[in-house]
Design an enzyme around this catalytic site. Sequence first.
Site, PDB file in Angstrom:
ATOM      1  CD  GLU A  49      11.662 -39.711 -34.157  1.00  0.00           C
ATOM      2  OE1 GLU A  49      12.285 -39.477 -33.104  1.00  0.00           O
ATOM      3  OE2 GLU A  49      11.575 -40.852 -34.674  1.00  0.00           O
ATOM      4  CD  GLU A 104       0.807 -30.544 -28.164  1.00  0.00           C
ATOM      5  OE1 GLU A 104       1.398 -30.430 -29.249  1.00  0.00           O
ATOM      6  OE2 GLU A 104       1.166 -31.340 -27.273  1.00  0.00           O
ATOM      7  N   GLY A 121     -14.181 -17.659 -57.925  1.00  0.00           N
ATOM      8  CA  GLY A 121     -12.771 -17.588 -58.299  1.00  0.00           C
ATOM      9  C   GLY A 121     -11.973 -16.606 -57.475  1.00  0.00           C
TER      10      GLY A 121
END
Length: 390
Positions: A137, A253, A351
């Site tokens: 939340e 999980e 880069g």
Amino acid sequence: MVSTMAINKDDSRSFLTEEHLLFKQSIREFLAKKAVPFYEQWEKEGGIPCSFWKKFGDNGFLCPWLDLEFGGIGADFGYSVVLAEELEMVGSALGGISIHSDVVAPYIASFGTIDQKQRYLPKFITGEMIFAFALTEPGMSSELADIQTTAIKKDGYYIVNGAKTFVTNGFKADFMIVACKTDFNAVPSQDGISLLLIDKDTPGFSRGRKLGKAGQGSDTADLFFDDALVPVGNLLGEEGKGLSYIMQKLQQERLMCAIRSLIAAKDMLHLTMNFIKGRKAFNKKISKFKNAQFTIAEILTDVHLGRTFVDGLIGKHMTGENIITEVSMAKYWITEMSKRISEKCMQLHDGYGYMGDDKVTRRHQDISLSTYFTGTDETVKILIAKNIGF
């Protein structure tokens, strides 16, 4: 491209049988034809099409661990490992499929009524419905019992109010498991949380915009509940035992998170190895510079240590051992390790690693988010400390 030698070494892992390897080959061939050519476009479009989920289910790749009565083949956790790894090798945006198959579905398989199992589990397998788990939340603390979304029972319904954020599969989900507070007198040491099955067409339910984040192909959204009316028959398990259920499933999980993060790190390594072997600086291949060789040696060591750690945990999980403390260690260490590896690899790309269109750039972006899955590092470390008596 990952080297054949690396793939073959993985195939010799102790928990992989010939059946697992055949399953792996089938998924890999399918993804090579149906996902890899379109993955970059999916990321630009901001999501994996529902039609792909359906094709994936039609080929029998979703929830193979489910019992025959629900359409599965009763397979072991090794199949889930193969599924998660092959999806992650293509890209992290496919991780929602693994969460659907091996994080959300187990809740209904373990705690659902017979009617709920018969109604929903076959649809997990076919891919005709997409499922999500809504726990986190806005502003939520590290304490799971601090959930603020409420569900008040009245006239045969739960009236749900609140908001959820960072919900994987949340934007496309047809159905979701939502953690709500139902006992307002429960103290933090108690539970007081319940899990509700909520349909996308529930009155009072709405979604926010898809959350813009690195790895745009990943489906992540905010969910809102404004006096949402959820039938009491949609309660998953017993009222007030939601945190207990979450803790029971947290081991798998977090193990799945560690597995996916390790594959991401390994892919980053091989992308970098291929790059520095073919690129020159000062008329010399980058791979011939001592600094590059030292860096690759360090990364390779980390990946091998992580693989040994995770494979050991996979074996223990498959035999039903309680290893939540060790799995939590693996989750935070490997996600942090993958971020460290990713930064080193980007340095070796110079880069070119930040050009935006290359796979190494997307992989770097995906890896940067991994530490926030299944709890922040701080949350995970608190659990570890509690479990060893501090």
